[in-house]
Design a protein around this motif. Structure first.
Motif, PDB file in Angstrom:
ATOM      1  N   ASN A  98       0.829  -1.215   0.000  1.00  0.00           N
ATOM      2  CA  ASN A  98       0.000   0.000   0.000  1.00  0.00           C
ATOM      3  C   ASN A  98       0.864   1.266   0.000  1.00  0.00           C
ATOM      4  N   LEU A  99       1.954   1.217   0.783  1.00  0.00           N
ATOM      5  CA  LEU A  99       2.848   2.377   0.831  1.00  0.00           C
ATOM      6  C   LEU A  99       3.454   2.637  -0.547  1.00  0.00           C
ATOM      7  N   PHE A 100       3.963   1.581  -1.160  1.00  0.00           N
ATOM      8  CA  PHE A 100       4.574   1.755  -2.480  1.00  0.00           C
ATOM      9  C   PHE A 100       3.531   2.181  -3.514  1.00  0.00           C
ATOM     10  N   SER A 102       1.181   4.160  -3.036  1.00  0.00           N
ATOM     11  CA  SER A 102       0.897   5.595  -2.913  1.00  0.00           C
ATOM     12  C   SER A 102       1.899   6.458  -3.693  1.00  0.00           C
ATOM     13  N   PHE A 103       3.007   5.873  -4.145  1.00  0.00           N
ATOM     14  CA  PHE A 103       4.003   6.645  -4.904  1.00  0.00           C
ATOM     15  C   PHE A 103       3.582   6.831  -6.367  1.00  0.00           C
TER      16      PHE A 103
END
Lengths: 309, 387
Positions: A98-100, A102-103
C-alpha cells in the motif's frame, strides 16, 4: 518492438572496470536474461539501466525516454526488484504494498499483487517473520505494484531452496503471459535456459555472446555428450574408448575408470556402433545417457573457464 | 532533513502529494510503534533515569534534617533543666521518649544504634561540660557530625549568653534563584531530563537512516517516483510527535509524583522545542552521514550524548562544575536546550527575551552546521548526486 536500447555502456569504480562495453536491445514481452559469474558486471549494468548508477559513457533509451530528460516518466514505466530485499521489515506485506502504491498515480490493487506473488495468506504478518522465498516474492510484488511495462529482477532466486526458486519461476512465466517485458539477472544457467527468450552472457564487464538459449547451444556445437558405464571393468571401457575414437562422428573421448564419455556429432549413429561393438565383445553396459549441451557448456566454451555458482 | 531542503527547493508541497504524505506518516508511525527499541530508549529509559535521579537527589529535600537523640539529666537542676528544654526545642532533634532517661538506658540505645547520640547534661549548676556519646561505628556518619556541629554551636551560644555578650556577627542564609519563580531541584531535573530525552531522540533516532541505507531501502525508494522530500517530512513529523509524548509523560511524572512546579510560556516552549528538536535531529543526521554501520553510528551517538549529558547542566547546574570545564559547557547545544526549556517551562519567560534567543541561536548554529556537513557528506557519497 524495442522497449530498451543500451549502447556502449561503461563504468569503472576506481581502477576496477566493472562494465567495459555493453550494448543490447530488449523487445516487448520477452524475458531477457543477463547471466555471468559473480563480479561479471551484471548488477552494475542493471543499476545503470535502472538509473541508480550513472554510466561513465554510453547511452540508455527507453523508447524516446532517457534518464537525463525523463527520469520521472521512466520510473513510472519500470518496476525494479533490487538484489537486497529492501523493504520495511516491521510492516506487513499489505502495508508495504500500500505504501509503495501511494508513490504512483495508477497503481494496481494490492489484492491482485498479493494473488500474483501468492502471499495472500501472509498479508497480515510482519515482513521480518517471512521466509527468504516469501520476502523475495514480496520484493517482486513491490516491483509490480505500479503495473510497469518493464520489470527488472536482479538475481531473484539467489540463496533460495529449489521449491522457492520454482515459485519465483512461476511468477516470471506468469508475467510473460501478461505480456510484460522482464529483464533478469542470474548466475544459475538452468534458470536462464528455462525462462529466457534471449540470454546475454557477460564476463569481466563484456558481453561474450547473446542469443536464444537454444541458438547459443546450437551455435557452439552440434556435439552431444554420450555417457557409458561398463560392468566388465576398466579393460572393457578402454577398448570401447579405443573403438569409438576411430569412429567418424566422434570428436573426442574421455575415460575415467569404468565410465566413458564420448562427444559425437551424430549421437544416435555413434550409439548404434557402440552397441554393436559391445554385443560382439559381450560387454555389459550399466548406464547409457545422452546429455544435451547446456548454457554451462556454452559458457565454458566461450570463456575457457569452469562455471562456478 | 536534507530532504526537506530538497523539497523547499522543488517549490513546496503540492496538494496531490498529501496522500503520499499520509501513507508515509502512517507507515512511520507503525514502524515506531512496533520498534521495541524506540519505546525503551525513548520512553522507558528517560523515565527510569529521571525517577532514579529524583529519588536520590530530591526525594528528601523538602524534609528538614532530623536526628533522634537521647538526653540524660543525671542530676536535675535549674541549669540542666533549662538546657534540656532548649535542646529538645531544637527542631532538628527528636528526643526519644520526650523526657530525660538514665545514662545506662541512653548508652544502651547508642550501642544499639537506636539513637544517633546521647547528650549528658551537666551534673550541677556549676559544672559546665556537656558530654556527647556516640557510637564508634557512626562517628564519621553525617547524622553524628551534624548533631555534634549543632550541639557545638548551641554550647557556644549558651556561653556567649552566659557571659552576657551579644554576638557581633551572625550568618544569615538565604537561597535565591535567577527567575521570578523559584526553581527547586525537581524542576531543574525535570526540565533537564526532557531536554536530554529529546536531544537523545534526535541523536540516536537517525540510526534508522543508517539501517535503511545499509539495507538498500533508500536506494529502493529512489527507484520509485516517491517524493523523498515528503518522506523526510513525514519522518520529521513522526519524531516531533514522539518528542511531544516524551514531554507530556515526563512532565506528568515530574508534577504528579515529584511535585515539580511548572509555569509554562506556551509560545516560548514551542519555539525552543522545535528549534532544539530540529537541531539535535540535524546532529543525528550528521552522524548518520559518515557511519557505515549502525554500530558505528551508535558508538558516535553514545560518546556525544554521554559527554553532553554530564557537561550540559542536565543533572547539576553548569556553575557547580570546575571552572576550566565551564567554557566547554557554554558551547554545547544541550546546555542551551535545557536552559531554554527551563526558561519556558519554569520561569515562564516570554518569547521576547534576549537570553532565550541567544540560546536558540547557539542551537540553530549547531543544527545548521551539522546539517550542511551531513548533506555534503551524503552528496559526496551518493552514487547519483541528484535524482
Amino acid at each position: 518492438m524495442t522497449v530498451l536500447e543500451v549502447r556502449n555502456l561503461q563504468k569503472s569504480f576506481g581502477t576496477i572496470r566493472a562494465v567495459q562495453d555493453i550494448s543490447f536491445s530488449v523487445n516487448t514481452g520477452e524475458v531477457f536474461t543477463i547471466i555471468g559469474p559473480n563480479g561479471a558486471g551484471k548488477t552494475t549494468t542493471l543499476e545503470m539501466i535502472e538509473g541508480l548508477v550513472s554510466p561513465d559513457d554510453g547511452e540508455i533509451h527507453f523508447g524516446d525516454l532517457s534518464w537525463s530528460k525523463n527520469a520521472v516518466a521512466i520510473k513510472k514505466k519500470i518496476g525494479v526488484q533490487p538484489q537486497s530485499s529492501a523493504m520495511f521489515d516491521l510492516l506487513t506485506p499489505e502495508e508495504n504494498l500500500n505504501l509503495f502504491a501511494s508513490f504512483y498515480d495508477h497503481a494496481r490493487p494490492t489484492d491482485d499483487i498479493l494473488e500474483i506473488i501468492n502471499l495472500t495468506d501472509h498479508r497480515k504478518n510482519q515482513v521480518k517473520k517471512l521466509s527468504g522465498g516469501q520476502r523475495q516474492r514480496l520484493a517482486i510484488g513491490l516491483a509490480l505494484i505500479s503495473d510497469p511495462e518493464i520489470i527488472f529482477l536482479d538475481e531473484p532466486t539467489t540463496g533460495l531452496d529449489p521449491q522457492a526458486r520454482r515459485n519465483i519461476w512461476d511468477i516470471i512465466l506468469h508475467l510473460k503471459q501478461l505480456g510484460k517485458t522482464t529483464i533478469l539477472t542470474t548466475h544459475y544457467m538452468e534458470e536462464a535456459e528455462k525462462l529466457s527468450d534471449r540470454v546475454c552472457i557477460v564476463d569481466q564487464g563484456n558481453i561474450i555472446t547473446l542469443d536464444s538459449p537454444s541458438a547459443l547451444i546450437e551455435k557452439l556445437t552440434n556435439e552431444r555428450e554420450i555417457r557409458l558405464s561398463f560392468l566388465d571393468g576398466e579393460n572393457a571401457a578402454e577398448e570401447a574408448d579405443h573403438f569409438s575414437r576411430n569412429l567418424e562422428s566422434v570428436a573426442r573421448t574421455e575415460r575415467e575408470g569404468t565410465s566413458l564419455k564420448v562427444w559425437a556429432v551424430k549421437p544416435e549413429d555413434t550409439l548404434l556402433d557402440l552397441f554393436k561393438f559391445n554385443k560382439e565383445k559381450a560387454y555389459q553396459v550399466e548406464q547409457v545417457s545422452i546429455r544435451e549441451m547446456s548454457l554451462e557448456d556454452v559458457f565454458i566454451a566461450f570463456t575457457g573457464k569452469e562455471w562456478r555458482d | 532533513m536534507y530532504l526537506l531542503l530538497l523539497q523547499a527547493r522543488n517549490g513546496g508541497i503540492k496538494i496531490k502529494h498529501f496522500h503520499q504524505f499520509k501513507m508515509m506518516l502512517s507507515a512511520q508511525l507503525k514502524l515506531t510503534l512496533r520498534e521495541k527499541q524506540a519505546w525503551f530508549w525513548g520512553i522507558f529509559f528517560p523515565v527510569i533515569l529521571m525517577v532514579i535521579f529524583m529519588v536520590i537527589f530530591s526525594g528528601n529535600s523538602d524534609e528538614e534534617f532530623q536526628s533522634e537523640i537521647a538526653i540524660v539529666d543525671p542530676n536535675p537542676n535549674p541549669a540542666s533543666e533549662m538546657l534540656f528544654t532548649q535542646i529538645s526545642g531544637l527542631p532538628v532533634f527528636d528526643v526519644k521518649t520526650g523526657t530525660p532517661v538514665s545514662r545506662e538506658k541512653a548508652e544502651e540505645w547508642v550501642k544499639g544504634q537506636e539513637v544517633d547520640a546521647a547528650i549528658i547534661l551537666p551534673e550541677s549548676a556549676d559544672a559546665s561540660s556537656v558530654l556527647l556519646i556516640v557510637n564508634k561505628e557512626d562517628e564519621q556518619g553525617a547524622a553524628v557530625q551534624a548533631v555534634s556541629g549543632i550541639l557545638d554551636k548551641f554550647v557556644q551560644q549558651a556561653n556567649l549568653f552566659a557571659a552576657g555578650a551579644e554576638p557581633s556577627f551572625e550568618l544569615q542564609y538565604k537561597s535565591v534563584s535567577s527567575g521570578s519563580n523559584e526553581l527547586d531541584y525537581t524542576d531543574f531535573l525535570l526540565t533537564g531530563m526532557i531536554a536530554l530525552s529529546i536531544a537523545q531522540g534526535g541523536m540516536f533516532g537517525m540510526v534508522d537512516l543508517v539501517e535503511m541505507r545499509r539495507k538498500g531501502l533508500i536506494k529502493r525508494l529512489r527507484m520509485t517516483p516517491a517524493n523523498m522530500g515528503i518522506f523526510g517530512l513525514s519522518d520529521m513529523v513522526m519524531r516531533l510527535l514522539f518528542s511531544i509524548i516524551q514531554i507530556i509523560l515526563l512532565s506528568l511524572i515530574g508534577v504528579l509524583i515529584f511535585g515539580a512546579n511548572l509555569y509554562i510560556s506556551p509560545i516560548s516552549l514551542v519555539v525552543v522545542f522545535l528549534m532544539g528538536a530540529l537541531s539535535f535531529n540535524a546532529l543525528g543526521y550528521f552522524f548518520s552521514s559518515f557511519s557505515k554501520t549502525t554500530e558505528a553510528y551508535m558508538g558516535v551517538a553514545n560518546i556525544v550524548s554521554f559527554l553532553m549529558m554530564f557537561l550540559s547542566g542536565v543533572f547539576f547546574p553548569v556553575e557547580t562544575m570546575p571552572e576550566w570545564l565551564q567554557p566547554v559547557s557554554n558551547v554545547l547545544p544541550l546546555t542551551y536546550f535545557a536552559d531554554g526549556l527551563r526558561e519556558s517551562m519554569v520561569y515562564e519567560t516570554s518569547v521576547i527575551s534576549g537570553t532565550l534567543w541567544f540560546g536558540i541561536g547557539v542551537m540553530v548554529i549547531w543544527g545548521t552546521i551539522t546539517f550542511i556537513l551531513g548533506s555534503w557528506l551524503y552528496k559526496r557519497k551518493a552514487i547519483v548526486a541528484d535524482r
